[in-house]
Structures are given as C-alpha cells and as structure tokens.
Design a protein around this motif. Structure first.
Motif, PDB file in Angstrom:
ATOM      1  N   UNK A 194       0.968  -1.245   0.004  1.00  0.00           N
ATOM      2  CA  UNK A 194      -0.269  -0.166   0.074  1.00  0.00           C
ATOM      3  C   UNK A 194       0.600   0.979   0.387  1.00  0.00           C
ATOM      4  N   UNK A 195       1.482   1.614  -1.049  1.00  0.00           N
ATOM      5  CA  UNK A 195       2.189   2.995  -1.333  1.00  0.00           C
ATOM      6  C   UNK A 195       1.353   4.064  -0.661  1.00  0.00           C
ATOM      7  N   UNK A 199       5.716   3.035   2.934  1.00  0.00           N
ATOM      8  CA  UNK A 199       7.480   4.234   2.426  1.00  0.00           C
ATOM      9  C   UNK A 199       8.825   4.406   2.287  1.00  0.00           C
ATOM     10  N   UNK A 200       9.555   4.462   2.214  1.00  0.00           N
ATOM     11  CA  UNK A 200      10.702   4.479   2.226  1.00  0.00           C
ATOM     12  C   UNK A 200      11.507   6.146   2.201  1.00  0.00           C
ATOM     13  N   UNK A 220       8.783   3.185  -2.859  1.00  0.00           N
ATOM     14  CA  UNK A 220       8.059   2.402  -2.647  1.00  0.00           C
ATOM     15  C   UNK A 220       8.045   0.809  -2.892  1.00  0.00           C
ATOM     16  N   UNK A 221       6.648  -0.261  -2.425  1.00  0.00           N
ATOM     17  CA  UNK A 221       6.762  -1.725  -3.121  1.00  0.00           C
ATOM     18  C   UNK A 221       5.940  -2.279  -4.309  1.00  0.00           C
ATOM     19  N   UNK A 222       6.353  -2.047  -4.987  1.00  0.00           N
ATOM     20  CA  UNK A 222       5.626  -2.709  -5.827  1.00  0.00           C
ATOM     21  C   UNK A 222       5.674  -3.831  -6.650  1.00  0.00           C
ATOM     22  N   UNK A 223       4.859  -4.703  -5.684  1.00  0.00           N
ATOM     23  CA  UNK A 223       5.247  -6.208  -6.216  1.00  0.00           C
ATOM     24  C   UNK A 223       6.784  -6.557  -5.761  1.00  0.00           C
ATOM     25  N   UNK A 224       7.724  -7.382  -6.432  1.00  0.00           N
ATOM     26  CA  UNK A 224       8.567  -7.946  -6.757  1.00  0.00           C
ATOM     27  C   UNK A 224      10.191  -6.863  -7.377  1.00  0.00           C
ATOM     28  N   UNK A 225      10.131  -6.641  -5.815  1.00  0.00           N
ATOM     29  CA  UNK A 225      11.431  -5.156  -5.025  1.00  0.00           C
ATOM     30  C   UNK A 225      12.824  -5.836  -4.732  1.00  0.00           C
ATOM     31  N   UNK A 259       3.073 -10.116   2.117  1.00  0.00           N
ATOM     32  CA  UNK A 259       2.767  -8.084   2.292  1.00  0.00           C
ATOM     33  C   UNK A 259       2.894  -7.641   3.991  1.00  0.00           C
ATOM     34  N   UNK A 260       3.539  -8.219   4.687  1.00  0.00           N
ATOM     35  CA  UNK A 260       4.029  -8.793   6.741  1.00  0.00           C
ATOM     36  C   UNK A 260       5.490  -7.859   6.460  1.00  0.00           C
TER      37      UNK A 260
END
Length: 296
Positions: free
Chosen positions: A165-166, A170-171, A198-203, A261-262
């Motif tokens: 959830x961007x 986020x960082x 942000x994390x969107x799928x595999x990162x 997701x965690x």
C-alpha cells in the motif's frame, strides 16, 4: 543453539539466535522485526527474518565459486562472549566456520591454508528504551589481504499487511542515490529528490550513495509506526530494498502464505563498487541503529 534475550527497564526487548548471531526480535510496545512463521531455527539453513548477517559476499557468488548466497556469516554458530541485561557480544572466527565456505574461492579450506587468510568477526547488540543498536566489526587477522562485502539484512515488520500500500508504507532518505534494479536489470538512474521509495510487487534494488557517504539516514513509514534507520561504517554505505513479491514468496518453503504483505527489507551495507579490500591488521565496521516511533 541458544537464544539470548535482552530486556530494558522500559519494557523493550530483543532476542538473538546463536545461529548466525541473528537478531530475531526487537519489540517496544509492538514487534518491529519480521520473522516468518515457517522460519527454520534448528541451524540447518539461514533464518528467514530478523537481521541476518551478510559476509563476505552479498548476493550469489561469482563463478566458479560455490560459496552460497550471502556468504557464511549467517549459516554458522557464533560464540556468545559477553552479555548483560541490555547488551550482548558475539564472535565468529574463521577456524570455527564449518558451513558456507564453498569451493573455488579465497575462503575455501584449501585456499585459506595456502594463502594465510584469516578473519575475526565481532557483533555487538545493544538495546535501549526505543532503539536497537547493532555493530558488525571485521578484523583481518591473517597474512593476506581479502576482498569483502558486509550487510545487515534487516527484515522489518509492516502492520496491517500494508507492504504494497504505497500511500501508507514507503521509505524516505534515499534521494539522489543511484539505483541498480535487479528485477528490471536497469541501472544508471537515481532516486528522484523528494520521491519516496515504494514497494510494488517483486522489489530488489541496490541504492548506492552519490558521494561515497559513510553514513545513511533512512525512515520506513508504516501504518502504525515509523522506524528511523541510521547506518554508518568504515566505507561507503549502500542500502538494499527487497521484497520477493507474491510469486517468489510462494516458492520459498520457509516463507508462510501471504508473508510478502507483512515485511520489507531495508538493508544497509558496505557494497559500493561491489567489494572493498581489507589489508592484514585492518578493520572494517558496519553499524545500524533502529529507532521506533509509534504513531499515536
């Protein structure tokens, strides 16, 4: 295998597993590190979660080396040499490294005997009311210089399954760092100023400092609390951001269902230029402070 528990008078706590000297818990009023429900804690493989230690290589070894991914520090038993209520100190000598050396590399038994390579790793953990301080020190105790990388592979828990959830996770703090994206195989661009990571799928990205900075200040923002992550070292400090995404997580036998997701991994390390050389008698260090800021 033993687990050492540190407790602060404020109520904060920390747990360190002797396998890999892996910190597997840091809690104030809530847990701040992620540990997979399916993590293996019997010493048969690296622990999936907490803060595994990466040394002497980050990522897969370069052929023909058969050293396993991320090296041997996280897959050997460390000796606890001292502990108090709020601190613990561990050591790992090369002579005690029984797993993870591989073959066809400077750390193999044959090459070490021939070239006189030796190393002493020290790891110190200190717990405060709202922070955790971890320091890895590498001492070249041999007769030959060696190349090395080191990284604190920190898995941070993300509440409410909100990793992707961007708007809530986020960082910040990596502005202008150059990016090597291992998923898209892109490089040569930098993190835009003022734009969060942000994390969107595999990162899987390596963020390298723009001026060889030997410190980094990063903040992980999540729904219930923020974490200030400060790192410093004897060499330039890079930062890795990693999450396997849904499909890769499913393929990991020690990752429970929905775990992607965690958590998010935010990992400071000495990685710039992909190796530093440590001469006989020299030391390198990597220090991380995690400070919890609970959102009211």
């Amino acid at each position: 295998m033993t687990i050492t528990t540190l407790r602060h008078s404020s109520g904060s706590s920390c747990k360190i597993h002797s396998f890999g000297a892996t910190v597997i818990s840091f809690a104030t009023d809530r847990e701040h590190l992620f540990l997979s429900n399916d993590a293996i804690l019997d010493g048969s493989k690296a622990i999936r979660g907490g803060i595994p230690l990466v040394f002497p290589v980050f990522g897969p070894s370069t052929a023909p080396s058969t050293m396993p991914q991320h090296g041997f520090a996280r897959v050997n038993h460390w000796d606890l040499i001292e502990s108090t209520e709020t601190t613990a100190s561990y050591t790992l000598r090369l002579a005690d490294v029984t797993a993870g050396r591989g073959e066809h590399n400077p750390w193999s038994i044959e090459e070490v005997a021939k070239n006189g390579i030796d190393v002493l790793l020290k790891y110190e953990v200190s717990l405060g009311a709202d922070y955790l301080l971890t320091t890895l020190t590498v001492q070249n105790t041999g007769k030959t210089a060696f190349d090395m990388e080191a990284l604190l592979h920190s898995y941070f828990a993300v509440p409410e399954k909100a990793t992707h959830d961007n708007s809530r996770t986020f960082i910040t703090g990596l502005d202008r760092y150059s990016i090597v994206d291992k998923v898209t195989q892109e490089s040569g661009h930098a993190q835009p100023e003022g734009e969060p990571v942000v994390i969107s799928g595999e990162t899987d990205r390596v963020y390298d400092p723009f001026e060889g900075k030997t410190s980094a200040q990063v903040q992980l923002v999540t729904p219930q609390r923020n974490l200030d992550i400060t790192a410093e070292g004897s060499n330039a400090i890079s930062c890795v951001v990693w999450n396997p995404g849904k499909e890769k997580a499913k393929a990991m036998p020690d990752m429970h269902d929905g775990a992607h997701e965690e958590f998010v991994c935010v990992e400071p390390g000495i990685l710039t230029d992909r190796m530093i050389r440590l001469e006989p008698g020299d030391e390198a260090f990597l220090k991380q402070t995690i400070k919890a800021i609970v959102n009211k």
